[in-house]
Design a protein around this motif. Sequence first.
Motif, PDB file in Angstrom:
ATOM      1  N   PRO A 218       9.385  24.474 -57.172  1.00 34.22           N
ATOM      2  CA  PRO A 218       8.277  23.793 -56.461  1.00 34.22           C
ATOM      3  C   PRO A 218       7.144  23.399 -57.392  1.00 34.22           C
ATOM      4  O   PRO A 218       6.605  22.291 -57.280  1.00 34.22           O
ATOM      5  CB  PRO A 218       7.826  24.837 -55.443  1.00 34.22           C
ATOM      6  CG  PRO A 218       8.978  25.765 -55.304  1.00 34.22           C
ATOM      7  CD  PRO A 218       9.644  25.798 -56.636  1.00 34.22           C
ATOM      8  N   LEU A 219       6.811  24.292 -58.295  1.00 35.37           N
ATOM      9  CA  LEU A 219       5.745  24.022 -59.270  1.00 35.37           C
ATOM     10  C   LEU A 219       6.195  24.506 -60.636  1.00 35.37           C
ATOM     11  O   LEU A 219       6.925  25.511 -60.742  1.00 35.37           O
ATOM     12  CB  LEU A 219       4.441  24.707 -58.874  1.00 35.37           C
ATOM     13  CG  LEU A 219       3.727  24.191 -57.618  1.00 35.37           C
ATOM     14  CD1 LEU A 219       2.532  25.076 -57.291  1.00 35.37           C
ATOM     15  CD2 LEU A 219       3.294  22.741 -57.801  1.00 35.37           C
ATOM     16  N   SER A 220       5.773  23.823 -61.632  1.00 33.01           N
ATOM     17  CA  SER A 220       6.158  24.196 -62.988  1.00 33.01           C
ATOM     18  C   SER A 220       5.516  25.527 -63.369  1.00 33.01           C
ATOM     19  O   SER A 220       4.371  25.817 -62.974  1.00 33.01           O
ATOM     20  CB  SER A 220       5.738  23.096 -63.968  1.00 33.01           C
ATOM     21  OG  SER A 220       6.016  23.490 -65.299  1.00 33.01           O
ATOM     22  N   THR A 231      -3.749  22.125 -64.806  1.00 31.03           N
ATOM     23  CA  THR A 231      -2.485  22.830 -65.033  1.00 31.03           C
ATOM     24  C   THR A 231      -1.829  23.061 -63.672  1.00 31.03           C
ATOM     25  O   THR A 231      -2.497  23.009 -62.626  1.00 31.03           O
ATOM     26  CB  THR A 231      -2.721  24.177 -65.724  1.00 31.03           C
ATOM     27  OG1 THR A 231      -3.496  25.015 -64.869  1.00 31.03           O
ATOM     28  CG2 THR A 231      -3.433  23.984 -67.066  1.00 31.03           C
ATOM     29  N   PRO A 232      -0.531  23.290 -63.646  1.00 30.66           N
ATOM     30  CA  PRO A 232       0.114  23.570 -62.363  1.00 30.66           C
ATOM     31  C   PRO A 232      -0.518  24.760 -61.637  1.00 30.66           C
ATOM     32  O   PRO A 232      -0.599  24.756 -60.398  1.00 30.66           O
ATOM     33  CB  PRO A 232       1.560  23.856 -62.768  1.00 30.66           C
ATOM     34  CG  PRO A 232       1.743  23.089 -64.027  1.00 30.66           C
ATOM     35  CD  PRO A 232       0.431  23.169 -64.751  1.00 30.66           C
ATOM     36  N   PHE A 305       5.999  11.282 -67.107  1.00 31.11           N
ATOM     37  CA  PHE A 305       4.783  12.034 -67.394  1.00 31.11           C
ATOM     38  C   PHE A 305       5.016  13.492 -66.994  1.00 31.11           C
ATOM     39  O   PHE A 305       6.014  13.818 -66.329  1.00 31.11           O
ATOM     40  CB  PHE A 305       3.581  11.444 -66.635  1.00 31.11           C
ATOM     41  CG  PHE A 305       3.721  11.473 -65.145  1.00 31.11           C
ATOM     42  CD1 PHE A 305       3.315  12.578 -64.396  1.00 31.11           C
ATOM     43  CD2 PHE A 305       4.251  10.370 -64.480  1.00 31.11           C
ATOM     44  CE1 PHE A 305       3.452  12.591 -63.028  1.00 31.11           C
ATOM     45  CE2 PHE A 305       4.388  10.393 -63.109  1.00 31.11           C
ATOM     46  CZ  PHE A 305       3.994  11.507 -62.372  1.00 31.11           C
ATOM     47  N   PHE A 306       4.077  14.351 -67.365  1.00 32.93           N
ATOM     48  CA  PHE A 306       4.155  15.761 -67.011  1.00 32.93           C
ATOM     49  C   PHE A 306       3.271  15.996 -65.794  1.00 32.93           C
ATOM     50  O   PHE A 306       2.064  15.798 -65.841  1.00 32.93           O
ATOM     51  CB  PHE A 306       3.695  16.643 -68.172  1.00 32.93           C
ATOM     52  CG  PHE A 306       3.824  18.116 -67.893  1.00 32.93           C
ATOM     53  CD1 PHE A 306       5.050  18.737 -67.917  1.00 32.93           C
ATOM     54  CD2 PHE A 306       2.693  18.865 -67.574  1.00 32.93           C
ATOM     55  CE1 PHE A 306       5.165  20.095 -67.654  1.00 32.93           C
ATOM     56  CE2 PHE A 306       2.800  20.218 -67.310  1.00 32.93           C
ATOM     57  CZ  PHE A 306       4.041  20.849 -67.340  1.00 32.93           C
ATOM     58  N   GLY A 307       3.923  16.390 -64.709  1.00 33.55           N
ATOM     59  CA  GLY A 307       3.208  16.641 -63.477  1.00 33.55           C
ATOM     60  C   GLY A 307       3.196  18.109 -63.132  1.00 33.55           C
ATOM     61  O   GLY A 307       3.664  18.972 -63.891  1.00 33.55           O
ATOM     62  N   VAL A 308       2.706  18.409 -61.927  1.00 36.51           N
ATOM     63  CA  VAL A 308       2.616  19.814 -61.517  1.00 36.51           C
ATOM     64  C   VAL A 308       3.995  20.402 -61.245  1.00 36.51           C
ATOM     65  O   VAL A 308       4.175  21.628 -61.238  1.00 36.51           O
ATOM     66  CB  VAL A 308       1.716  19.938 -60.269  1.00 36.51           C
ATOM     67  CG1 VAL A 308       0.281  19.539 -60.592  1.00 36.51           C
ATOM     68  CG2 VAL A 308       2.264  19.121 -59.113  1.00 36.51           C
ATOM     69  N   THR A 309       4.976  19.555 -61.022  1.00 36.77           N
ATOM     70  CA  THR A 309       6.343  20.038 -60.814  1.00 36.77           C
ATOM     71  C   THR A 309       7.158  19.995 -62.100  1.00 36.77           C
ATOM     72  O   THR A 309       8.358  20.280 -62.071  1.00 36.77           O
ATOM     73  CB  THR A 309       7.050  19.180 -59.752  1.00 36.77           C
ATOM     74  OG1 THR A 309       7.045  17.819 -60.173  1.00 36.77           O
ATOM     75  CG2 THR A 309       6.352  19.311 -58.409  1.00 36.77           C
ATOM     76  N   ARG A 319      15.470  12.174 -59.805  1.00 40.47           N
ATOM     77  CA  ARG A 319      14.503  12.972 -60.561  1.00 40.47           C
ATOM     78  C   ARG A 319      15.224  13.990 -61.425  1.00 40.47           C
ATOM     79  O   ARG A 319      16.068  14.758 -60.957  1.00 40.47           O
ATOM     80  CB  ARG A 319      13.565  13.699 -59.596  1.00 40.47           C
ATOM     81  CG  ARG A 319      12.697  14.797 -60.232  1.00 40.47           C
ATOM     82  CD  ARG A 319      11.597  14.219 -61.075  1.00 40.47           C
ATOM     83  NE  ARG A 319      10.857  15.263 -61.771  1.00 40.47           N
ATOM     84  CZ  ARG A 319       9.835  15.946 -61.248  1.00 40.47           C
ATOM     85  NH1 ARG A 319       9.439  15.708 -60.001  1.00 40.47           N
ATOM     86  NH2 ARG A 319       9.184  16.841 -61.968  1.00 40.47           N
ATOM     87  N   MET A 320      14.907  13.976 -62.673  1.00 46.28           N
ATOM     88  CA  MET A 320      15.430  14.982 -63.590  1.00 46.28           C
ATOM     89  C   MET A 320      14.408  16.109 -63.643  1.00 46.28           C
ATOM     90  O   MET A 320      13.510  16.120 -64.475  1.00 46.28           O
ATOM     91  CB  MET A 320      15.651  14.376 -64.981  1.00 46.28           C
ATOM     92  CG  MET A 320      16.568  13.159 -64.986  1.00 46.28           C
ATOM     93  SD  MET A 320      18.245  13.551 -64.436  1.00 46.28           S
ATOM     94  CE  MET A 320      18.755  14.622 -65.774  1.00 46.28           C
ATOM     95  N   GLY A 321      14.568  17.047 -62.716  1.00 46.17           N
ATOM     96  CA  GLY A 321      13.562  18.081 -62.578  1.00 46.17           C
ATOM     97  C   GLY A 321      14.005  19.413 -63.149  1.00 46.17           C
ATOM     98  O   GLY A 321      14.944  19.517 -63.940  1.00 46.17           O
ATOM     99  N   THR A 322      13.329  20.440 -62.685  1.00 43.61           N
ATOM    100  CA  THR A 322      13.588  21.818 -63.129  1.00 43.61           C
ATOM    101  C   THR A 322      14.214  22.598 -61.973  1.00 43.61           C
ATOM    102  O   THR A 322      13.707  22.565 -60.846  1.00 43.61           O
ATOM    103  CB  THR A 322      12.291  22.506 -63.583  1.00 43.61           C
ATOM    104  OG1 THR A 322      11.701  21.742 -64.638  1.00 43.61           O
ATOM    105  CG2 THR A 322      12.570  23.911 -64.059  1.00 43.61           C
TER     106      THR A 322
END
Length: 838
Positions: A218-220, A231-232, A305-309, A319-322
Amino acid sequence: CLSLFFQCDNAKGLKAFYDAIKYGPNHLMVFGGVCATVTSIIAESLKGWNLVQLSFAATTPELADKKKYPYFFRTVPSDNAVNPAILKLLKHYHWKRVGTLTQDVQRFSEVRNDLTGVLYGEDIEISDTESFSNDPCTSVKKLKGNDVRIILGQFDEEMAVKVFCCAYDEEMYGSKYQWIIPGWYENLWWESWINSSQCLSKNLLAAMEGYIGVDFEPLSSKTNKTISGRTPQQYEKEYNAKRGDGQSSKFHGYAYDGIWVIARTLQRAMNYLNSTNKHQKIEDFNYTNHKLGKIFLNAMNETRFFGVTGEVVFRNGERMGTIKFTQFQEQKEVKVGEYNAVDDKLVIINNSIRFQGLEPPKDKTIIQEELRKISLPLYSILSALTILGMIMASAFLFFNIKNRNQKLIKMSSPYMNNLIILGGMLSYASIFLFGLDGSFVSEKTFETLCTVRTWILTVGYTTAFGAMFAKTWRVHAIFKNVKMKKKIIKDQKLLGIVGGMLLIDLCILICWQVVDPLRRTVEKYNMEPDPAGRDISIRPILEHCENTHMTIWLGIVYAYKGLLMLFGCFLAWETRNVSIPALNDSKYIGMSVYNVGIMCIIGAAVSFLTRDQPNVQFCIVALVIIFCSTITLCLVFVPKLITLRTNPDAATQNRRFQFTQNQKKEDSKTSTSVTSVNQASTSRLEGLQSENHRLRMKITELDKDLEEVTMQLQDTPEKTTYIKQNHYQDLNDILSIRNFTDSKDGEKAILKNHLDQNPPAQWGSSDPSRTSKDPIEDINSPEHIQRRLSLQLPILHHAYLPSIGGVDASCASPCVSPSASPRHRHVPPSFRVMVSGL
């Protein structure tokens, strides 16, 4: 931007979209879409309006189809995004064999199908694929039956409770199993559905312990500043402060990053228009402007870009997420790792994953084949006993060779005794070979030993008992010779008999080896748990010596050996009454056959029942061989050893005739009975009675003449000289019976020696106390009978000896004084028999 927020109603959602298009201003993009069904309908129609849609909550894999949904993007990873993370986890723990359990819902089926494609070609086998609608127990049971240890599940919370209840019933939990399921369930999700199952809460929690959940992050967890300058962690704190007591959504971070994606997309589009066409602006966009639509599409696809997720990157709209990994530990979910799809990197947080066992579960039941071998201490103990037996056999061999010229040993056929010892030693030697298995020798050597040990044991058995039975046959042939002809059976003939028995053995063994040789076979048994507690199963294997028609060949060998034993029993029974211990071993042969037969039957049965226990089987086989060989050698040689120590000549002497005086007088028509000879001796000569009948009649006539002479001597002593001369003539008539010997001169010598020891004058002497008695009573008195027998028995005894090879015509007189020691006779007789029924 058109924002779509509506309850999951396809009709309402579609109407709201068309109303916004028709009555609202020109929209550059569509933001939103939570429900998969409504979102997919709208996304499919966006191409006609050249609108780009960005969703922050639609995770259905169906929307990843770019041919069908070319203008659709999402900031949240799809459900399929977990599959690369799962692949990475499987590789991390070297799990190469998995199974899938899927609920019959399109959403889960799509994830399963995509997972199959991801795992294909990655050297990971999907050994079983199961699906269910309402009752998962059947599918769970099939997974267990296929030995699936790593289960990849796709089902909702309600079905998850049922799945783990079934897993508990099937014992598919704990250190041997690992469940990997979706991680997007609500917190304490099982409490909402526990009542709908038949499972107790503690049982459900026991089965759930250790499962791994996979879901997007949900959040990085990084502390880097995002595009917003926060920051997240700062964002989360601000979000919770503004949310207050409102319900939190796990998609809020993706919605926040979605706004930034739209902003960055428009900025990139404006920059592109400014650099390429100064006269066109984004405000000029309309639903028919295909060119600006493509510009927005490409700009969003290139946004990063680097977002909160975390890192916001799109690949074909996805989306290439975490992806995060959580594990259920002690009734709560704990984050144990994460997978970064951009870097394709898996990070396990400080080895926080707790497995139920000492190590991660195996992807299948590791079957470790373990050769059941013979224990070295047991082999050493039995080998020591075997060596003692061979030492004993060697001692008997030394004793037999050293004393081979002694009468006792010589009469018992020392060459045959040597063969008995040789057979026993061969049987002992086979024990060493039976104890050699795959732990001592190679497979090829073991196969050779299969043949060698069979040959040695078979030849050793036949050699020992064949020699023993050959000796007994010679005694039987001599004492059952009805015609009473001279019969001499030499050791060479006995050796030929043993050789014939061995020849039969060799024929059987050679045919066995040529037609159907023994081979090394491996028998596998049921799996057993590891005694050390490891997550492996032990499959015992055992080496055997077998061939295609093993039963037939063993039947032939057993039949031949059985006939040999029966033949030995027959000979032992037929010669049981022979009274010369040095010649007759029938009693000991019977005991040996009895013990060997019983032990072989018991040993074969128990050995067959303990095929899967090599230590027990080898112990039984070895003890049976040791016992049979030892008891046979001891029964043959220990009596001889004792006799030779105590009385060397006792075994070669005939049993003395024992006379008992008949105190009762019979009817006047019957004569006084001669003292009965030992009853056992009578039965030995039953076969000779028909041939001997004529001779006994002749002896009876001479006996009457002798009685008359004795009566005359009592009445007229002065006629002694005449009677003496006539009595010599009568004795010569007795010697004229020549059916048993061809040497007359030898018999005359016997008579001469007898007369020297028993002068005629003694016969004529009278006892004054008996002169007044009846003459017939005097003639039949024990004294007169003893005198008559003193002449008759030695003569007849001497006549029998040549028939058994005991003496010849030149032999010295057997009529020596009873008081003389056998050691001081001129030529000791080598063989004597008893004559009965005279």
